[in-house]
Enzyme design. Structure first.
Site, PDB file in Angstrom:
ATOM      1  N   CYS A 150       0.835  -1.022   0.021  1.00  7.12           N
ATOM      2  CA  CYS A 150      -0.155  -0.002  -0.064  1.00  7.12           C
ATOM      3  C   CYS A 150       0.876   1.179   0.118  1.00  7.12           C
ATOM      4  O   CYS A 150       1.598   1.385  -0.962  1.00  7.12           O
ATOM      5  CB  CYS A 150      -0.956  -0.033   1.051  1.00  7.12           C
ATOM      6  N   HIS A 207      -3.974  -4.537  -0.446  1.00  2.00           N
ATOM      7  CA  HIS A 207      -3.550  -5.128   0.918  1.00  2.00           C
ATOM      8  C   HIS A 207      -3.799  -6.628   0.564  1.00  2.00           C
ATOM      9  O   HIS A 207      -4.890  -7.422   0.813  1.00  2.00           O
ATOM     10  CB  HIS A 207      -4.638  -4.726   1.943  1.00  2.00           C
ATOM     11  N   GLU A 227      -2.963  -8.747   2.839  1.00  2.00           N
ATOM     12  CA  GLU A 227      -3.669  -9.728   3.872  1.00  2.00           C
ATOM     13  C   GLU A 227      -5.193  -9.544   4.200  1.00  2.00           C
ATOM     14  O   GLU A 227      -5.554 -10.361   4.917  1.00  2.00           O
ATOM     15  CB  GLU A 227      -2.943  -9.423   5.201  1.00  2.00           C
TER      16      GLU A 227
END
Length: 214
Positions: A79, A180, A182
């Protein structure tokens, strides 16, 4: 050990937990010595580009990150962390970045919603160990600024948001993901897993399977 670089910007714990779910040891750290000793390093980030670079300088981590990148060991920006890899940003004025990749970061311009937020499909542009064994799919973005690489060879994947938006970059041992991983389901975890494989640690198989099942 995978160093999650803590310079006061971003949701570090979610990245750390994702690394652990994939079976690797993660350590949140602001220690230049621990970063230097790591098998791989991740530079996350949420917030403003200029503030992030200021924090890196004030904490003494700017030189630590540059030395780490120069070591040849894998470094991943996520990011805002990906944007910091580039030479400069126009966010709230002009700010110099880490300069590990040529190019600049600019604001989205057009009659559409900013920030770019939501799930968008990746389009793979060039082969890379980061993309190995994966199919194109959807990942989760939240950003108002996007990177324009100075070298087309550094662009590994894009997403479509009224234009081709830089999504994954890489050159030598330096990689970046604008989204992102995750928070991006199975594809995000597999992308993160491919980066971790480059770091040379042997993960626990059960933990990897558990992570991919999320």
């Amino acid at each position: 050990m995978i160093a999650i670089i803590d310079y006061g910007m971003g949701n570090l714990h979610s990245v750390s937990k994702a690394v652990e779910r994939l079976g690797y040891e993660a350590r949140l750290t602001s220690s230049p010595d621990e970063i230097a000793a790591a098998d791989g390093a991740i530079l996350p980030g949420v917030g403003a580009f200029g503030d992030a670079m200021g924090n890196l300088r004030e904490t003494g981590l700017l030189d630590a990150v540059l030395r780490y990148a120069d070591s040849g060991k894998p470094l991943l920006g996520i990011c805002l962390g990906m944007q910091l890899l580039f030479a400069e940003s126009e966010e709230h004025g002009r700010h110099e970045g880490l300069g590990l990749l040529p190019g600049k970061v600019i604001r989205f311009r057009g009659p559409y919603k900013v920030p770019h937020m939501g799930w968008n499909r990746l389009s793979f542009r060039r082969p890379s160990p980061l993309l190995e064994g994966l199919d194109e799919g959807y990942v989760y973005f939240v950003h108002s600024y996007h990177a324009i690489p100075g070298r087309v060879d550094d662009l590994l994947a894009t997403a479509d948001y009224y234009q081709a938006v830089t999504a994954v970059v890489g050159r030598d041992n330096v990689y970046g993901m604008q989204f992102h991983p995750e928070k991006s389901g199975e594809l995000g975890m597999r992308l993160l897993g491919n980066f971790l494989k480059l770091c040379g640690q042997a993960p626990q198989t059960a933990a990897i399977e558990a992570g991919n099942a999320q």
